[in-house]
Design a protein around this motif. Structure first.
Motif, PDB file in Angstrom:
ATOM      1  N   ALA A 135       0.832  -1.210   0.000  1.00 56.18           N
ATOM      2  CA  ALA A 135       0.000   0.000   0.000  1.00 56.18           C
ATOM      3  C   ALA A 135       0.860   1.250   0.000  1.00 56.18           C
ATOM      4  N   TYR A 136       1.926   1.233   0.782  1.00 54.47           N
ATOM      5  CA  TYR A 136       2.807   2.409   0.833  1.00 54.47           C
ATOM      6  C   TYR A 136       3.515   2.622  -0.500  1.00 54.47           C
ATOM      7  N   VAL A 137       4.091   1.541  -1.047  1.00 51.95           N
ATOM      8  CA  VAL A 137       4.850   1.657  -2.289  1.00 51.95           C
ATOM      9  C   VAL A 137       3.962   2.104  -3.441  1.00 51.95           C
ATOM     10  N   SER A 138       2.767   1.546  -3.534  1.00 54.22           N
ATOM     11  CA  SER A 138       1.890   1.867  -4.669  1.00 54.22           C
ATOM     12  C   SER A 138       1.390   3.300  -4.618  1.00 54.22           C
ATOM     13  N   THR A 139       1.031   3.782  -3.431  1.00 53.44           N
ATOM     14  CA  THR A 139       0.563   5.174  -3.330  1.00 53.44           C
ATOM     15  C   THR A 139       1.708   6.153  -3.554  1.00 53.44           C
ATOM     16  N   ALA A 140       2.897   5.819  -3.057  1.00 59.57           N
ATOM     17  CA  ALA A 140       4.059   6.690  -3.273  1.00 59.57           C
ATOM     18  C   ALA A 140       4.432   6.730  -4.752  1.00 59.57           C
ATOM     19  N   TYR A 141       4.334   5.584  -5.416  1.00 58.70           N
ATOM     20  CA  TYR A 141       4.675   5.492  -6.839  1.00 58.70           C
ATOM     21  C   TYR A 141       3.758   6.373  -7.684  1.00 58.70           C
ATOM     22  N   LEU A 142       2.458   6.255  -7.469  1.00 53.54           N
ATOM     23  CA  LEU A 142       1.523   7.062  -8.252  1.00 53.54           C
ATOM     24  C   LEU A 142       1.658   8.540  -7.918  1.00 53.54           C
ATOM     25  N   ALA A 143       1.870   8.870  -6.650  1.00 56.22           N
ATOM     26  CA  ALA A 143       2.034  10.273  -6.262  1.00 56.22           C
ATOM     27  C   ALA A 143       3.241  10.886  -6.946  1.00 56.22           C
ATOM     28  N   GLN A 144       4.318  10.107  -7.058  1.00 53.20           N
ATOM     29  CA  GLN A 144       5.513  10.616  -7.719  1.00 53.20           C
ATOM     30  C   GLN A 144       5.267  10.846  -9.208  1.00 53.20           C
ATOM     31  N   LEU A 145       4.518   9.957  -9.847  1.00 57.08           N
ATOM     32  CA  LEU A 145       4.204  10.142 -11.264  1.00 57.08           C
ATOM     33  C   LEU A 145       3.310  11.364 -11.477  1.00 57.08           C
ATOM     34  N   VAL A 146       2.399  11.591 -10.555  1.00 52.84           N
ATOM     35  CA  VAL A 146       1.472  12.728 -10.685  1.00 52.84           C
ATOM     36  C   VAL A 146       2.201  14.061 -10.520  1.00 52.84           C
ATOM     37  N   THR A 147       3.135  14.126  -9.583  1.00 53.69           N
ATOM     38  CA  THR A 147       3.741  15.418  -9.218  1.00 53.69           C
ATOM     39  C   THR A 147       5.215  15.542  -9.583  1.00 53.69           C
ATOM     40  N   GLY A 148       5.818  14.479 -10.131  1.00 55.43           N
ATOM     41  CA  GLY A 148       7.261  14.467 -10.333  1.00 55.43           C
ATOM     42  C   GLY A 148       7.790  15.588 -11.199  1.00 55.43           C
ATOM     43  N   GLU A 149       7.026  16.053 -12.166  1.00 57.18           N
ATOM     44  CA  GLU A 149       7.498  17.099 -13.070  1.00 57.18           C
ATOM     45  C   GLU A 149       6.580  18.324 -13.050  1.00 57.18           C
ATOM     46  N   ILE A 150       5.850  18.496 -11.967  1.00 53.03           N
ATOM     47  CA  ILE A 150       4.860  19.564 -11.924  1.00 53.03           C
ATOM     48  C   ILE A 150       5.512  20.944 -11.833  1.00 53.03           C
ATOM     49  N   LYS A 151       4.913  21.896 -12.500  1.00 51.19           N
ATOM     50  CA  LYS A 151       5.286  23.304 -12.386  1.00 51.19           C
ATOM     51  C   LYS A 151       4.026  24.079 -12.015  1.00 51.19           C
ATOM     52  N   PHE A 152       4.088  24.738 -10.878  1.00 53.73           N
ATOM     53  CA  PHE A 152       2.942  25.500 -10.386  1.00 53.73           C
ATOM     54  C   PHE A 152       3.461  26.853  -9.937  1.00 53.73           C
ATOM     55  N   GLU A 153       3.115  27.896 -10.686  1.00 54.12           N
ATOM     56  CA  GLU A 153       3.623  29.234 -10.404  1.00 54.12           C
ATOM     57  C   GLU A 153       2.480  30.231 -10.319  1.00 54.12           C
ATOM     58  N   LEU A 154       2.549  31.100  -9.321  1.00 54.70           N
ATOM     59  CA  LEU A 154       1.587  32.179  -9.182  1.00 54.70           C
ATOM     60  C   LEU A 154       2.100  33.418  -9.899  1.00 54.70           C
ATOM     61  N   ALA A 155       1.180  34.279 -10.305  1.00 57.03           N
ATOM     62  CA  ALA A 155       1.572  35.499 -11.004  1.00 57.03           C
ATOM     63  C   ALA A 155       2.324  36.456 -10.083  1.00 57.03           C
ATOM     64  N   ASP A 156       1.948  36.483  -8.813  1.00 54.39           N
ATOM     65  CA  ASP A 156       2.613  37.357  -7.853  1.00 54.39           C
ATOM     66  C   ASP A 156       3.930  36.720  -7.409  1.00 54.39           C
ATOM     67  N   GLU A 157       5.029  37.440  -7.579  1.00 51.72           N
ATOM     68  CA  GLU A 157       6.351  36.863  -7.302  1.00 51.72           C
ATOM     69  C   GLU A 157       6.536  36.513  -5.835  1.00 51.72           C
ATOM     70  N   ARG A 158       6.065  37.378  -4.930  1.00 45.20           N
ATOM     71  CA  ARG A 158       6.259  37.107  -3.502  1.00 45.20           C
ATOM     72  C   ARG A 158       5.486  35.865  -3.080  1.00 45.20           C
ATOM     73  N   LEU A 159       4.215  35.775  -3.473  1.00 39.33           N
ATOM     74  CA  LEU A 159       3.413  34.599  -3.117  1.00 39.33           C
ATOM     75  C   LEU A 159       3.940  33.355  -3.805  1.00 39.33           C
ATOM     76  N   ASN A 160       4.428  33.519  -5.038  1.00 41.34           N
ATOM     77  CA  ASN A 160       4.962  32.371  -5.756  1.00 41.34           C
ATOM     78  C   ASN A 160       6.192  31.800  -5.043  1.00 41.34           C
ATOM     79  N   ALA A 161       7.005  32.672  -4.458  1.00 38.96           N
ATOM     80  CA  ALA A 161       8.181  32.201  -3.724  1.00 38.96           C
ATOM     81  C   ALA A 161       7.764  31.327  -2.545  1.00 38.96           C
ATOM     82  N   PHE A 162       6.668  31.711  -1.878  1.00 41.45           N
ATOM     83  CA  PHE A 162       6.169  30.896  -0.759  1.00 41.45           C
ATOM     84  C   PHE A 162       5.644  29.553  -1.247  1.00 41.45           C
ATOM     85  N   VAL A 163       4.988  29.567  -2.408  1.00 41.58           N
ATOM     86  CA  VAL A 163       4.471  28.314  -2.976  1.00 41.58           C
ATOM     87  C   VAL A 163       5.612  27.364  -3.321  1.00 41.58           C
ATOM     88  N   GLN A 164       6.663  27.905  -3.942  1.00 39.12           N
ATOM     89  CA  GLN A 164       7.803  27.062  -4.318  1.00 39.12           C
ATOM     90  C   GLN A 164       8.513  26.507  -3.094  1.00 39.12           C
TER      91      GLN A 164
END
Length: 454
Positions: free
Chosen positions: A68-97
Protein backbone atom coordinates in the motif's frame (compact mmCIF):
# COMPACT_ATOMS: atom_id res chain seq x y z
CA UNK A 1 2.63 50.36 6.41
CA UNK A 2 4.95 47.42 7.04
CA UNK A 3 3.70 43.84 6.61
CA UNK A 4 4.01 43.08 10.31
CA UNK A 5 1.86 46.11 11.17
CA UNK A 6 -0.76 44.99 8.67
CA UNK A 7 -0.83 41.54 10.23
CA UNK A 8 -1.08 42.88 13.76
CA UNK A 9 -3.98 45.10 12.83
CA UNK A 10 -5.78 42.20 11.17
CA UNK A 11 -5.19 39.84 14.09
CA UNK A 12 -6.32 42.40 16.65
CA UNK A 13 -9.47 43.03 14.67
CA UNK A 14 -10.66 39.43 14.68
CA UNK A 15 -13.78 38.91 16.74
CA UNK A 16 -14.11 36.68 19.75
CA UNK A 17 -16.33 33.66 19.28
CA UNK A 18 -16.54 32.08 22.70
CA UNK A 19 -20.31 31.81 22.58
CA UNK A 20 -20.01 29.32 19.72
CA UNK A 21 -17.42 27.04 21.28
CA UNK A 22 -19.74 24.83 23.27
CA UNK A 23 -21.12 23.43 20.01
CA UNK A 24 -17.88 21.56 19.33
CA UNK A 25 -17.05 20.51 22.87
CA UNK A 26 -18.41 17.05 22.07
CA UNK A 27 -17.43 15.99 18.56
CA UNK A 28 -19.67 12.94 18.71
CA UNK A 29 -22.73 15.19 18.64
CA UNK A 30 -21.75 16.93 15.40
CA UNK A 31 -23.57 15.83 12.28
CA UNK A 32 -20.89 15.03 9.73
CA UNK A 33 -21.09 13.50 6.27
CA UNK A 34 -18.96 10.61 7.50
CA UNK A 35 -21.22 7.61 8.19
CA UNK A 36 -20.23 4.94 10.73
CA UNK A 37 -19.23 2.53 7.98
CA UNK A 38 -17.03 5.18 6.36
CA UNK A 39 -15.42 5.91 9.74
CA UNK A 40 -14.65 2.22 10.12
CA UNK A 41 -13.27 1.84 6.61
CA UNK A 42 -11.20 5.01 6.90
CA UNK A 43 -9.47 3.64 10.00
CA UNK A 44 -8.91 0.39 8.11
CA UNK A 45 -7.23 2.18 5.19
CA UNK A 46 -4.81 4.04 7.45
CA UNK A 47 -3.99 0.82 9.30
CA UNK A 48 -3.24 -0.89 6.00
CA UNK A 49 -0.98 2.02 5.05
CA UNK A 50 0.95 1.26 8.24
CA UNK A 51 1.14 -2.43 7.36
CA UNK A 52 -1.71 -3.58 9.62
CA UNK A 53 -4.33 -5.57 7.71
CA UNK A 54 -7.72 -6.48 9.22
CA UNK A 55 -7.65 -10.17 8.29
CA UNK A 56 -6.31 -12.84 10.60
CA UNK A 57 -2.61 -13.53 10.23
CA UNK A 58 -1.86 -16.72 8.31
CA UNK A 59 1.54 -17.36 9.89
CA UNK A 60 3.02 -17.10 13.35
CA UNK A 61 5.71 -14.81 11.95
CA UNK A 62 3.58 -12.80 9.55
CA UNK A 63 5.74 -10.76 7.16
CA UNK A 64 3.70 -8.13 5.29
CA UNK A 65 5.05 -6.28 2.26
CA UNK A 66 4.67 -2.46 2.13
CA UNK A 67 2.47 -2.75 -0.96
CA UNK A 68 0.00 0.00 0.00
CA UNK A 69 2.81 2.41 0.83
CA UNK A 70 4.85 1.66 -2.29
CA UNK A 71 1.89 1.87 -4.67
CA UNK A 72 0.56 5.17 -3.33
CA UNK A 73 4.06 6.69 -3.27
CA UNK A 74 4.68 5.49 -6.84
CA UNK A 75 1.52 7.06 -8.25
CA UNK A 76 2.03 10.27 -6.26
CA UNK A 77 5.51 10.62 -7.72
CA UNK A 78 4.20 10.14 -11.26
CA UNK A 79 1.47 12.73 -10.69
CA UNK A 80 3.74 15.42 -9.22
CA UNK A 81 7.26 14.47 -10.33
CA UNK A 82 7.50 17.10 -13.07
CA UNK A 83 4.86 19.56 -11.92
CA UNK A 84 5.29 23.30 -12.39
CA UNK A 85 2.94 25.50 -10.39
CA UNK A 86 3.62 29.23 -10.40
CA UNK A 87 1.59 32.18 -9.18
CA UNK A 88 1.57 35.50 -11.00
CA UNK A 89 2.61 37.36 -7.85
CA UNK A 90 6.35 36.86 -7.30
CA UNK A 91 6.26 37.11 -3.50
CA UNK A 92 3.41 34.60 -3.12
CA UNK A 93 4.96 32.37 -5.76
CA UNK A 94 8.18 32.20 -3.72
CA UNK A 95 6.17 30.90 -0.76
CA UNK A 96 4.47 28.31 -2.98
CA UNK A 97 7.80 27.06 -4.32
CA UNK A 98 9.26 26.86 -0.82
CA UNK A 99 6.35 25.71 1.34
CA UNK A 100 3.91 23.86 -0.93
CA UNK A 101 5.56 22.21 -3.93
CA UNK A 102 8.07 20.15 -1.90
CA UNK A 103 5.13 18.64 0.01
CA UNK A 104 2.82 18.08 -2.94
CA UNK A 105 3.82 14.46 -3.58
CA UNK A 106 3.17 13.67 0.09
CA UNK A 107 -0.22 15.39 -0.11
CA UNK A 108 -1.20 13.33 -3.16
CA UNK A 109 -0.01 10.12 -1.47
CA UNK A 110 -2.04 10.81 1.67
CA UNK A 111 -5.06 11.56 -0.52
CA UNK A 112 -4.71 8.19 -2.25
CA UNK A 113 -4.62 6.50 1.15
CA UNK A 114 -7.49 8.25 2.91
CA UNK A 115 -9.69 9.37 0.01
CA UNK A 116 -9.31 13.12 0.42
CA UNK A 117 -7.07 15.88 1.75
CA UNK A 118 -8.07 19.42 2.69
CA UNK A 119 -5.44 22.14 2.15
CA UNK A 120 -5.44 25.68 3.51
CA UNK A 121 -2.88 28.48 3.33
CA UNK A 122 -2.18 30.60 6.40
CA UNK A 123 0.03 33.60 7.08
CA UNK A 124 2.31 33.91 10.07
CA UNK A 125 3.01 37.13 11.92
CA UNK A 126 6.30 37.40 10.04
CA UNK A 127 4.36 37.60 6.79
CA UNK A 128 5.29 34.16 5.42
CA UNK A 129 2.69 31.94 3.78
CA UNK A 130 2.54 28.28 4.78
CA UNK A 131 0.13 25.51 3.80
CA UNK A 132 -1.59 23.24 6.31
CA UNK A 133 -3.49 20.07 5.49
CA UNK A 134 -5.99 17.70 7.00
CA UNK A 135 -6.66 14.13 5.94
CA UNK A 136 -9.52 11.74 6.69
CA UNK A 137 -7.59 10.89 9.88
CA UNK A 138 -7.64 14.38 11.38
CA UNK A 139 -10.38 16.34 9.62
CA UNK A 140 -14.14 16.08 10.14
CA UNK A 141 -16.11 16.93 6.99
CA UNK A 142 -19.49 18.48 7.80
CA UNK A 143 -20.87 19.89 4.53
CA UNK A 144 -19.92 19.18 0.89
CA UNK A 145 -21.06 21.17 -2.12
CA UNK A 146 -22.41 19.73 -5.37
CA UNK A 147 -18.89 19.02 -6.65
CA UNK A 148 -17.80 17.19 -3.52
CA UNK A 149 -15.72 20.11 -2.23
CA UNK A 150 -15.83 20.60 1.53
CA UNK A 151 -17.40 23.89 2.58
CA UNK A 152 -17.57 23.19 6.30
CA UNK A 153 -15.40 21.02 8.50
CA UNK A 154 -13.06 20.85 11.47
CA UNK A 155 -9.27 20.51 11.48
CA UNK A 156 -7.98 18.58 14.50
CA UNK A 157 -4.48 19.15 15.87
CA UNK A 158 -3.06 17.40 18.92
CA UNK A 159 -0.04 18.56 20.91
CA UNK A 160 1.66 17.04 23.94
CA UNK A 161 2.67 19.68 26.47
CA UNK A 162 3.71 19.31 30.12
CA UNK A 163 2.76 15.63 30.15
CA UNK A 164 -0.76 16.22 28.80
CA UNK A 165 -2.30 15.98 25.34
CA UNK A 166 -4.30 18.94 24.07
CA UNK A 167 -6.50 19.08 20.99
CA UNK A 168 -7.17 22.21 18.96
CA UNK A 169 -10.34 22.27 16.89
CA UNK A 170 -10.37 24.71 14.01
CA UNK A 171 -13.85 24.99 12.56
CA UNK A 172 -14.10 26.34 8.99
CA UNK A 173 -17.42 27.37 7.45
CA UNK A 174 -18.08 29.04 4.09
CA UNK A 175 -21.51 30.60 3.69
CA UNK A 176 -22.99 33.58 1.83
CA UNK A 177 -19.66 34.91 0.61
CA UNK A 178 -17.96 34.76 4.00
CA UNK A 179 -15.48 32.19 5.25
CA UNK A 180 -15.40 32.03 9.03
CA UNK A 181 -12.88 30.29 11.26
CA UNK A 182 -13.30 29.41 14.94
CA UNK A 183 -10.54 28.07 17.17
CA UNK A 184 -10.92 26.27 20.48
CA UNK A 185 -8.74 23.94 22.55
CA UNK A 186 -9.58 21.05 24.87
CA UNK A 187 -7.81 18.57 27.06
CA UNK A 188 -7.77 15.56 24.75
CA UNK A 189 -10.41 12.96 25.48
CA UNK A 190 -12.50 15.33 27.62
CA UNK A 191 -14.90 18.25 27.23
CA UNK A 192 -12.66 20.40 29.40
CA UNK A 193 -11.93 23.54 27.43
CA UNK A 194 -8.62 25.36 27.87
CA UNK A 195 -7.34 28.70 26.64
CA UNK A 196 -5.42 28.63 23.38
CA UNK A 197 -2.56 30.38 25.16
CA UNK A 198 -2.20 27.34 27.44
CA UNK A 199 -0.10 25.72 24.69
CA UNK A 200 2.85 27.81 23.44
CA UNK A 201 2.33 26.57 19.88
CA UNK A 202 -1.14 28.13 19.83
CA UNK A 203 -0.33 31.41 21.55
CA UNK A 204 -1.49 34.31 19.42
CA UNK A 205 -4.20 32.41 17.58
CA UNK A 206 -7.53 34.22 17.53
CA UNK A 207 -10.73 32.46 18.49
CA UNK A 208 -12.82 33.79 15.62
CA UNK A 209 -12.17 35.41 12.27
CA UNK A 210 -14.09 36.09 9.05
CA UNK A 211 -12.77 36.62 5.53
CA UNK A 212 -14.93 37.79 2.60
CA UNK A 213 -14.46 35.39 -0.31
CA UNK A 214 -16.37 34.00 -3.27
CA UNK A 215 -14.97 30.47 -2.74
CA UNK A 216 -14.20 28.39 0.38
CA UNK A 217 -10.79 29.24 1.83
CA UNK A 218 -9.95 25.53 1.96
CA UNK A 219 -9.31 23.36 -1.10
CA UNK A 220 -10.31 19.70 -1.27
CA UNK A 221 -8.28 17.13 -3.20
CA UNK A 222 -10.29 13.94 -3.75
CA UNK A 223 -9.61 10.59 -5.33
CA UNK A 224 -11.71 10.08 -8.49
CA UNK A 225 -13.07 6.68 -7.46
CA UNK A 226 -16.78 6.01 -6.95
CA UNK A 227 -17.80 5.04 -3.43
CA UNK A 228 -19.12 1.46 -3.55
CA UNK A 229 -18.61 0.95 0.19
CA UNK A 230 -21.36 3.34 1.27
CA UNK A 231 -23.60 4.14 -1.69
CA UNK A 232 -25.27 6.96 0.24
CA UNK A 233 -21.99 8.70 1.04
CA UNK A 234 -20.61 11.61 -0.99
CA UNK A 235 -17.08 10.93 0.31
CA UNK A 236 -14.45 9.34 -1.95
CA UNK A 237 -12.61 6.11 -1.19
CA UNK A 238 -8.99 5.02 -0.94
CA UNK A 239 -6.95 3.85 -3.91
CA UNK A 240 -6.90 0.35 -2.40
CA UNK A 241 -10.41 0.36 -0.89
CA UNK A 242 -11.42 -2.61 -3.03
CA UNK A 243 -8.07 -4.40 -2.81
CA UNK A 244 -7.95 -5.28 0.89
CA UNK A 245 -8.34 -9.01 0.20
CA UNK A 246 -5.64 -8.94 -2.47
CA UNK A 247 -3.24 -7.08 -0.18
CA UNK A 248 -3.82 -9.78 2.42
CA UNK A 249 -3.07 -12.52 -0.11
CA UNK A 250 0.15 -10.73 -1.10
CA UNK A 251 1.23 -10.62 2.54
CA UNK A 252 0.23 -14.27 3.08
CA UNK A 253 2.23 -15.36 0.02
CA UNK A 254 5.26 -13.38 1.20
CA UNK A 255 4.97 -14.85 4.71
CA UNK A 256 4.92 -18.34 3.19
CA UNK A 257 7.98 -17.43 1.14
CA UNK A 258 9.90 -16.37 4.26
CA UNK A 259 8.69 -19.44 6.18
CA UNK A 260 9.96 -21.67 3.38
CA UNK A 261 13.54 -20.60 4.02
CA UNK A 262 13.20 -21.18 7.75
CA UNK A 263 11.52 -24.56 7.45
CA UNK A 264 13.59 -25.93 4.58
CA UNK A 265 17.07 -24.69 5.41
CA UNK A 266 19.84 -27.30 5.53
CA UNK A 267 20.42 -29.11 8.85
CA UNK A 268 22.58 -31.92 10.22
CA UNK A 269 21.02 -34.30 12.75
CA UNK A 270 23.58 -36.11 14.91
CA UNK A 271 24.11 -37.81 18.25
CA UNK A 272 25.70 -35.51 20.82
CA UNK A 273 28.66 -37.87 21.16
CA UNK A 274 29.53 -37.06 17.56
CA UNK A 275 29.30 -33.29 18.04
CA UNK A 276 32.55 -32.77 19.83
CA UNK A 277 33.31 -29.09 19.99
CA UNK A 278 34.58 -26.84 22.66
CA UNK A 279 31.05 -26.07 23.84
CA UNK A 280 29.30 -29.22 22.72
CA UNK A 281 27.08 -28.03 19.86
CA UNK A 282 29.31 -26.38 17.29
CA UNK A 283 26.87 -24.78 14.83
CA UNK A 284 23.26 -23.64 14.57
CA UNK A 285 22.75 -25.99 11.65
CA UNK A 286 23.47 -29.05 13.83
CA UNK A 287 20.53 -30.59 15.67
CA UNK A 288 21.11 -33.00 18.53
CA UNK A 289 19.34 -36.37 18.44
CA UNK A 290 19.49 -39.40 20.69
CA UNK A 291 21.68 -42.13 19.17
CA UNK A 292 22.42 -45.64 20.39
CA UNK A 293 26.07 -44.84 21.03
CA UNK A 294 27.26 -48.02 19.29
CA UNK A 295 26.67 -47.34 15.60
CA UNK A 296 29.39 -45.95 13.40
CA UNK A 297 29.75 -42.19 13.14
CA UNK A 298 28.33 -42.20 9.63
CA UNK A 299 25.22 -44.01 10.90
CA UNK A 300 24.73 -41.46 13.66
CA UNK A 301 24.69 -38.46 11.27
CA UNK A 302 21.76 -37.58 9.01
CA UNK A 303 21.86 -34.60 6.66
CA UNK A 304 18.75 -32.68 5.67
CA UNK A 305 19.02 -30.38 2.65
CA UNK A 306 15.71 -30.11 0.74
CA UNK A 307 15.40 -27.90 -2.30
CA UNK A 308 13.74 -24.58 -1.51
CA UNK A 309 10.85 -23.74 -3.84
CA UNK A 310 11.92 -20.12 -4.21
CA UNK A 311 10.67 -19.55 -7.76
CA UNK A 312 7.26 -21.05 -7.00
CA UNK A 313 6.77 -18.73 -4.03
CA UNK A 314 7.99 -15.69 -5.98
CA UNK A 315 5.54 -16.56 -8.74
CA UNK A 316 2.71 -16.72 -6.19
CA UNK A 317 3.56 -13.25 -4.86
CA UNK A 318 3.83 -11.78 -8.36
CA UNK A 319 0.54 -13.35 -9.39
CA UNK A 320 -1.23 -11.50 -6.58
CA UNK A 321 0.64 -8.31 -7.51
CA UNK A 322 -0.74 -8.59 -11.08
CA UNK A 323 -4.27 -8.70 -9.68
CA UNK A 324 -3.54 -5.70 -7.44
CA UNK A 325 -2.27 -3.73 -10.44
CA UNK A 326 -5.54 -4.33 -12.28
CA UNK A 327 -7.55 -3.22 -9.24
CA UNK A 328 -5.73 0.11 -8.77
CA UNK A 329 -5.28 0.91 -12.46
CA UNK A 330 -1.56 0.56 -13.20
CA UNK A 331 0.23 -1.30 -15.96
CA UNK A 332 0.98 -5.00 -15.71
CA UNK A 333 4.45 -5.55 -14.28
CA UNK A 334 4.61 -2.24 -12.42
CA UNK A 335 5.28 -3.97 -9.08
CA UNK A 336 7.56 -6.98 -8.83
CA UNK A 337 8.88 -9.02 -5.94
CA UNK A 338 12.63 -9.51 -6.19
CA UNK A 339 14.41 -11.90 -3.84
CA UNK A 340 17.32 -9.51 -3.30
CA UNK A 341 15.52 -6.15 -3.31
CA UNK A 342 12.04 -7.02 -2.04
CA UNK A 343 9.09 -5.16 -3.53
CA UNK A 344 10.25 -2.92 -6.39
CA UNK A 345 8.56 -0.73 -8.99
CA UNK A 346 9.09 -0.42 -12.71
CA UNK A 347 12.01 1.81 -13.70
CA UNK A 348 9.96 3.50 -16.41
CA UNK A 349 6.46 3.61 -17.83
CA UNK A 350 6.22 2.57 -21.46
CA UNK A 351 4.49 5.13 -23.62
CA UNK A 352 2.55 2.47 -25.51
CA UNK A 353 1.01 1.09 -22.32
CA UNK A 354 -1.81 3.49 -21.50
CA UNK A 355 -3.09 1.96 -18.26
CA UNK A 356 -0.83 3.83 -15.83
CA UNK A 357 -0.92 6.92 -18.04
CA UNK A 358 -4.71 7.07 -17.90
CA UNK A 359 -4.74 6.69 -14.11
CA UNK A 360 -2.11 9.39 -13.63
CA UNK A 361 -3.93 11.72 -16.04
CA UNK A 362 -7.14 11.12 -14.09
CA UNK A 363 -5.42 12.06 -10.82
CA UNK A 364 -3.87 15.14 -12.41
CA UNK A 365 -7.31 16.26 -13.57
CA UNK A 366 -8.36 16.08 -9.92
CA UNK A 367 -5.31 18.07 -8.82
CA UNK A 368 -5.47 20.91 -11.37
CA UNK A 369 -8.63 22.65 -10.04
CA UNK A 370 -7.28 22.27 -6.51
CA UNK A 371 -4.12 24.16 -7.47
CA UNK A 372 -6.20 26.81 -9.23
CA UNK A 373 -8.33 27.18 -6.11
CA UNK A 374 -5.23 27.41 -3.89
CA UNK A 375 -3.83 30.17 -6.10
CA UNK A 376 -7.05 32.15 -5.67
CA UNK A 377 -7.32 31.39 -1.95
CA UNK A 378 -3.73 32.45 -1.33
CA UNK A 379 -4.27 35.72 -3.16
CA UNK A 380 -7.50 36.41 -1.26
CA UNK A 381 -5.83 35.67 2.08
CA UNK A 382 -2.83 37.85 1.25
CA UNK A 383 -5.04 40.80 0.29
CA UNK A 384 -7.01 40.36 3.50
CA UNK A 385 -3.79 40.74 5.48
CA UNK A 386 -2.68 43.80 3.56
CA UNK A 387 -0.45 42.40 0.82
CA UNK A 388 -0.40 44.04 -2.59
CA UNK A 389 -1.03 41.12 -4.92
CA UNK A 390 -0.36 40.96 -8.66
CA UNK A 391 -3.35 39.57 -10.52
CA UNK A 392 -2.96 36.79 -13.06
CA UNK A 393 -3.76 33.17 -13.79
CA UNK A 394 -1.42 30.55 -12.29
CA UNK A 395 0.80 28.49 -14.57
CA UNK A 396 0.19 24.76 -14.10
CA UNK A 397 2.12 22.16 -16.08
CA UNK A 398 2.42 18.51 -15.12
CA UNK A 399 4.99 17.33 -17.66
CA UNK A 400 4.87 13.92 -19.25
CA UNK A 401 8.43 12.89 -20.06
CA UNK A 402 7.79 9.74 -18.02
CA UNK A 403 5.27 8.70 -20.64
CA UNK A 404 6.83 10.07 -23.82
CA UNK A 405 10.19 10.72 -25.45
CA UNK A 406 10.66 14.45 -24.79
CA UNK A 407 13.42 14.67 -27.40
CA UNK A 408 11.06 13.40 -30.07
CA UNK A 409 8.31 15.73 -28.88
CA UNK A 410 10.72 18.70 -28.95
CA UNK A 411 11.64 17.97 -32.57
CA UNK A 412 7.99 17.54 -33.54
CA UNK A 413 6.91 20.86 -32.04
CA UNK A 414 9.98 22.65 -33.38
CA UNK A 415 9.10 21.50 -36.88
CA UNK A 416 5.52 22.71 -36.36
CA UNK A 417 6.85 26.17 -35.48
CA UNK A 418 9.03 26.23 -38.57
CA UNK A 419 6.05 25.20 -40.69
CA UNK A 420 3.91 27.94 -39.17
CA UNK A 421 1.55 25.50 -37.47
CA UNK A 422 2.57 26.53 -33.93
CA UNK A 423 3.40 29.98 -32.58
CA UNK A 424 6.92 30.45 -31.09
CA UNK A 425 5.50 31.67 -27.78
CA UNK A 426 3.39 28.50 -27.50
CA UNK A 427 6.54 26.45 -28.06
CA UNK A 428 8.33 28.38 -25.30
CA UNK A 429 5.36 28.02 -22.94
CA UNK A 430 5.47 24.22 -23.40
CA UNK A 431 9.23 23.91 -23.13
CA UNK A 432 9.79 26.20 -20.15
CA UNK A 433 6.47 25.50 -18.43
CA UNK A 434 5.50 29.17 -18.10
CA UNK A 435 2.35 31.19 -18.92
CA UNK A 436 1.95 32.34 -22.50
CA UNK A 437 2.63 36.01 -21.62
CA UNK A 438 5.93 35.14 -19.96
CA UNK A 439 6.80 32.80 -22.83
CA UNK A 440 6.29 35.71 -25.24
CA UNK A 441 8.70 37.84 -23.20
CA UNK A 442 11.35 35.12 -23.55
CA UNK A 443 11.35 35.47 -27.34
CA UNK A 444 14.26 37.51 -28.77
CA UNK A 445 13.41 40.51 -30.90
CA UNK A 446 14.48 38.74 -34.07
CA UNK A 447 13.43 35.09 -33.88
CA UNK A 448 15.36 33.93 -36.90
CA UNK A 449 15.67 30.47 -35.41
CA UNK A 450 11.97 30.00 -36.00
CA UNK A 451 11.96 31.68 -39.40
CA UNK A 452 10.49 34.98 -40.57
CA UNK A 453 6.95 35.58 -39.27
CA UNK A 454 6.17 37.93 -42.13
Amino acid sequence: MQILEFLKSRFSGLKKGGEHMDSIADLTKIDTVQSPIMCEKTREWWNIFQGILPQKKTHKNFKPLPTAYVSTAYLAQLVTGEIKFELADERLNAFVQKNLLPRLDRIVQLTLVGGYTVIKPYITRTGEVFFDLGTSRDFLPIILDENGQITEGIFLERVRYNGKIYERREWHCFKNGVHSVRNSAYLYGTRERVELSSVPRWTGLSEHGEIPSDIPMIATLRTPYANNIDLDSALPVSLFANSVGTLHEIDAAHSEYIAEFKKMRAKVFADETVLQGKNGITDDYFVKIEGDGTSTMEQQIMTYAPQIREEAHKAAINTELRLYEVQIGVSCGTFTFDSTKGLVTATQVLSEDRTTYNTVAQLQRQLRPVLEALAKITGTLARFYGFEVTDGEPAIEFGDSVFEDTGTEFSRRFQMVQAGLLKPEEFNAWYFGVPIDKARELLPEMTTVFGDDE
